[in-house]
Scaffold this motif. Sequence first.
Motif, mmCIF file in Angstrom:
data_model
loop_
_atom_site.group_PDB
_atom_site.id
_atom_site.type_symbol
_atom_site.label_atom_id
_atom_site.label_comp_id
_atom_site.label_asym_id
_atom_site.label_seq_id
_atom_site.Cartn_x
_atom_site.Cartn_y
_atom_site.Cartn_z
ATOM 1 N N PRO A 84 25.397 44.770 -9.367
ATOM 2 C CA PRO A 84 26.849 44.933 -9.262
ATOM 3 C C PRO A 84 27.386 45.944 -10.276
ATOM 4 O O PRO A 84 26.804 46.083 -11.361
ATOM 5 C CB PRO A 84 27.366 43.538 -9.614
ATOM 6 N N PRO A 85 28.486 46.642 -9.958
ATOM 7 C CA PRO A 85 29.131 47.448 -10.988
ATOM 8 C C PRO A 85 29.643 46.486 -12.064
ATOM 9 O O PRO A 85 30.219 45.451 -11.731
ATOM 10 C CB PRO A 85 30.299 48.116 -10.256
ATOM 11 N N SER A 92 29.718 49.702 -21.882
ATOM 12 C CA SER A 92 29.579 50.762 -20.883
ATOM 13 C C SER A 92 29.893 50.217 -19.486
ATOM 14 O O SER A 92 29.934 49.005 -19.269
ATOM 15 C CB SER A 92 28.167 51.340 -20.917
ATOM 16 N N GLY A 93 30.134 51.160 -18.555
ATOM 17 C CA GLY A 93 30.328 50.763 -17.159
ATOM 18 C C GLY A 93 31.780 50.740 -16.708
ATOM 19 O O GLY A 93 32.050 50.579 -15.525
ATOM 20 N N VAL A 94 32.721 50.872 -17.654
ATOM 21 C CA VAL A 94 34.146 50.889 -17.281
ATOM 22 C C VAL A 94 34.845 52.020 -18.039
ATOM 23 O O VAL A 94 34.278 52.580 -18.992
ATOM 24 C CB VAL A 94 34.849 49.543 -17.630
ATOM 25 N N ASN A 95 36.069 52.337 -17.612
ATOM 26 C CA ASN A 95 36.742 53.479 -18.255
ATOM 27 C C ASN A 95 37.768 53.052 -19.311
ATOM 28 O O ASN A 95 38.768 53.704 -19.506
ATOM 29 C CB ASN A 95 37.375 54.396 -17.191
ATOM 30 N N PHE A 96 37.507 51.913 -19.942
ATOM 31 C CA PHE A 96 38.341 51.500 -21.083
ATOM 32 C C PHE A 96 37.416 50.892 -22.126
ATOM 33 O O PHE A 96 36.250 50.577 -21.828
ATOM 34 C CB PHE A 96 39.414 50.489 -20.641
ATOM 35 N N GLY A 272 41.584 40.763 -20.487
ATOM 36 C CA GLY A 272 42.063 42.152 -20.591
ATOM 37 C C GLY A 272 41.272 43.089 -19.685
ATOM 38 O O GLY A 272 41.840 43.997 -19.068
ATOM 39 N N SER A 273 39.956 42.881 -19.577
ATOM 40 C CA SER A 273 39.139 43.725 -18.695
ATOM 41 C C SER A 273 39.616 43.552 -17.261
ATOM 42 O O SER A 273 39.700 44.508 -16.487
ATOM 43 C CB SER A 273 37.659 43.336 -18.771
ATOM 44 N N HIS A 274 39.937 42.302 -16.920
ATOM 45 C CA HIS A 274 40.452 41.990 -15.574
ATOM 46 C C HIS A 274 41.693 42.839 -15.280
ATOM 47 O O HIS A 274 41.795 43.473 -14.231
ATOM 48 C CB HIS A 274 40.793 40.492 -15.547
ATOM 49 N N GLN A 275 42.584 42.902 -16.244
ATOM 50 C CA GLN A 275 43.829 43.646 -16.014
ATOM 51 C C GLN A 275 43.589 45.149 -15.989
ATOM 52 O O GLN A 275 44.075 45.859 -15.111
ATOM 53 C CB GLN A 275 44.833 43.351 -17.125
ATOM 54 N N LEU A 276 42.825 45.649 -16.967
ATOM 55 C CA LEU A 276 42.648 47.105 -17.051
ATOM 56 C C LEU A 276 41.867 47.654 -15.865
ATOM 57 O O LEU A 276 42.031 48.805 -15.487
ATOM 58 C CB LEU A 276 41.959 47.477 -18.373
ATOM 59 N N VAL A 400 31.756 41.140 -15.812
ATOM 60 C CA VAL A 400 31.742 41.431 -17.249
ATOM 61 C C VAL A 400 30.589 40.669 -17.895
ATOM 62 O O VAL A 400 30.504 39.439 -17.769
ATOM 63 C CB VAL A 400 33.086 41.015 -17.915
ATOM 64 N N GLU A 401 29.730 41.394 -18.591
ATOM 65 C CA GLU A 401 28.556 40.750 -19.209
ATOM 66 C C GLU A 401 28.917 40.127 -20.551
ATOM 67 O O GLU A 401 29.628 40.726 -21.362
ATOM 68 C CB GLU A 401 27.439 41.790 -19.427
#
Length: 493
Positions: A84-85, A92-96, A272-276, A400-401
């Motif tokens: 999965p992404p 790493s893996g996200v743009n924030f 926060g990752s969920h929102q961003l 999210v790991e």
Amino acid sequence: MQDAVMSREKLLRKLEPAGQQHLVRFWDELSPSEQARLGKQIAALDLDLFAQLKLQAGASTKSNESAGAHQAKWAAIAARALPPPAMKLDGSGVNFTKEEAIHCGEQALRANQVGMILVAGGLGTRLGCNEPKGMFPIGPLSGRPLFQVIIESLLAVRRRFGTPIPLYIMTSPATDDVTRAFLAKHNYFGLPAGDVRFFCQATMWAVDDRWEKILLSSKSELALAPDGHGGMLKAFENNGCLSDCEKRGLKYLFYGQIDNPLLQVCDPLLLGSHQLATSEMTTQVVRKRDPLEKVGVLAEVDGKVQVIEYSDLPEEHARQTLPDGSLKFWAGNLAVHVFDVALLKRATVSATALPFHIAHKKTPYINDLGEQIEPEKPNSFRFERFIFDLLAEANHALVVEADPAEAFAPVKNANSEKTDNPRLAKQAMMALHRRWLRTAGVKIGDDVPVEISPLFAGSPQELAAKVASGAIVREPTYYSPTGPVVRHPSPDS
Ligand code: UD1
């Protein structure tokens, strides 16, 4: 009066078209209260659903053939699935960045936008206790039950961010009364009663594996079992919890299971990752420690993130590796999610949300002669919905790991089993708390038992403000809400 108890004739009119008239076979032997109970269960029976599931399963298919078809289906899914992404542990893996995500999650908490769902419908049967699992003592020194460990973590987050995060606890018919009484007796372990809401999940019947007869567990009762944690979706709405969320202006719901004392309750990074990532459903995962570990795996199938349950993933796929030697299906399902409240609202009205998973299982039953039968092999089909199937309904989903040493200590089996047992969970709790103490500058050997209540400190940083750097801990110590006390561990810790 007759109608209040439901007449046999009226029930037969409902049952006959579906060929289920055997359910009232013993009617005349029952007392009025037994008749009332059975009448109520039959009145609640959704025979259209029965017909639909029968069709889905392939009515004429013999059970062993359908098991083969089931395996072939999952082997094909696993073959075309991709990892999965995901936001990895290193960020790493996200743009924030992780810092941006934590900041964003903290803001949502301070803005009173977050609530929590705790699913606690299970009994501790596999742990050798017949009480709700949440009552199982897990604190290695304190003996705190799972409910207290998790509620204290929630209290600590509420205090840290000054926010009244409401707690919605899912029970099942087997755990509802006892759970309510237990938590009321303990004053909800410090949560205001107005911020705790219980909702009881529904049940599903079992049918014999020729798909002919819905089973009776006694002459006056259907063989009912909880409808799976996916039953949460309907029960949450039916019990007014969804409208309570809306009334409170909540936007996000943190979801966790009762069986993980390291649950990172309302983790700002996850929120926060969920929102961003503008995700509608976010799932916390851990890297599998063993290819055959009993956790579902997150995967991307046909462009959609989904869970493949461990029991469905064929062994050769579970062991499959990528060119760098790492596991392809690395992302183990912790059963920790963040939902947009809007997603839950949309899904409760969508007929396609959450399919039933059909399992071939042993179900004790009463035969036509009124004899109690204890089957030696699977004799029935049972039905459960899984909440992680909601991933397919989400417009965008994120994985999210987390570090398993900080986030996952499953309490599933008795200590006689090698994995996921209370002894290992207690060791994991103590190892984490020793690490926190060391980060805070305290010297402590690996053999010294410790436990920290989140009401004393919920992170190494909070701990550092309360303990003397350079101090040495030699005695088994419980850092209770009011301060450290010497406590000896329970024998199995
Ligand atoms: C579950 C997940 C698995 C995940 C693992 C992590 C499923 C099908 N599998 O496995 O992917 O890796 O947890 O620990 O969920 N519950 C209810 N009502 C129900 C059924 C369950 O409230 O009808 C609650 C139980 O109290 C328990 C939790 O859900 O806390 C997990 O259920 P369980 O059946 O034990 O799932 P696992 O097989 O352990």
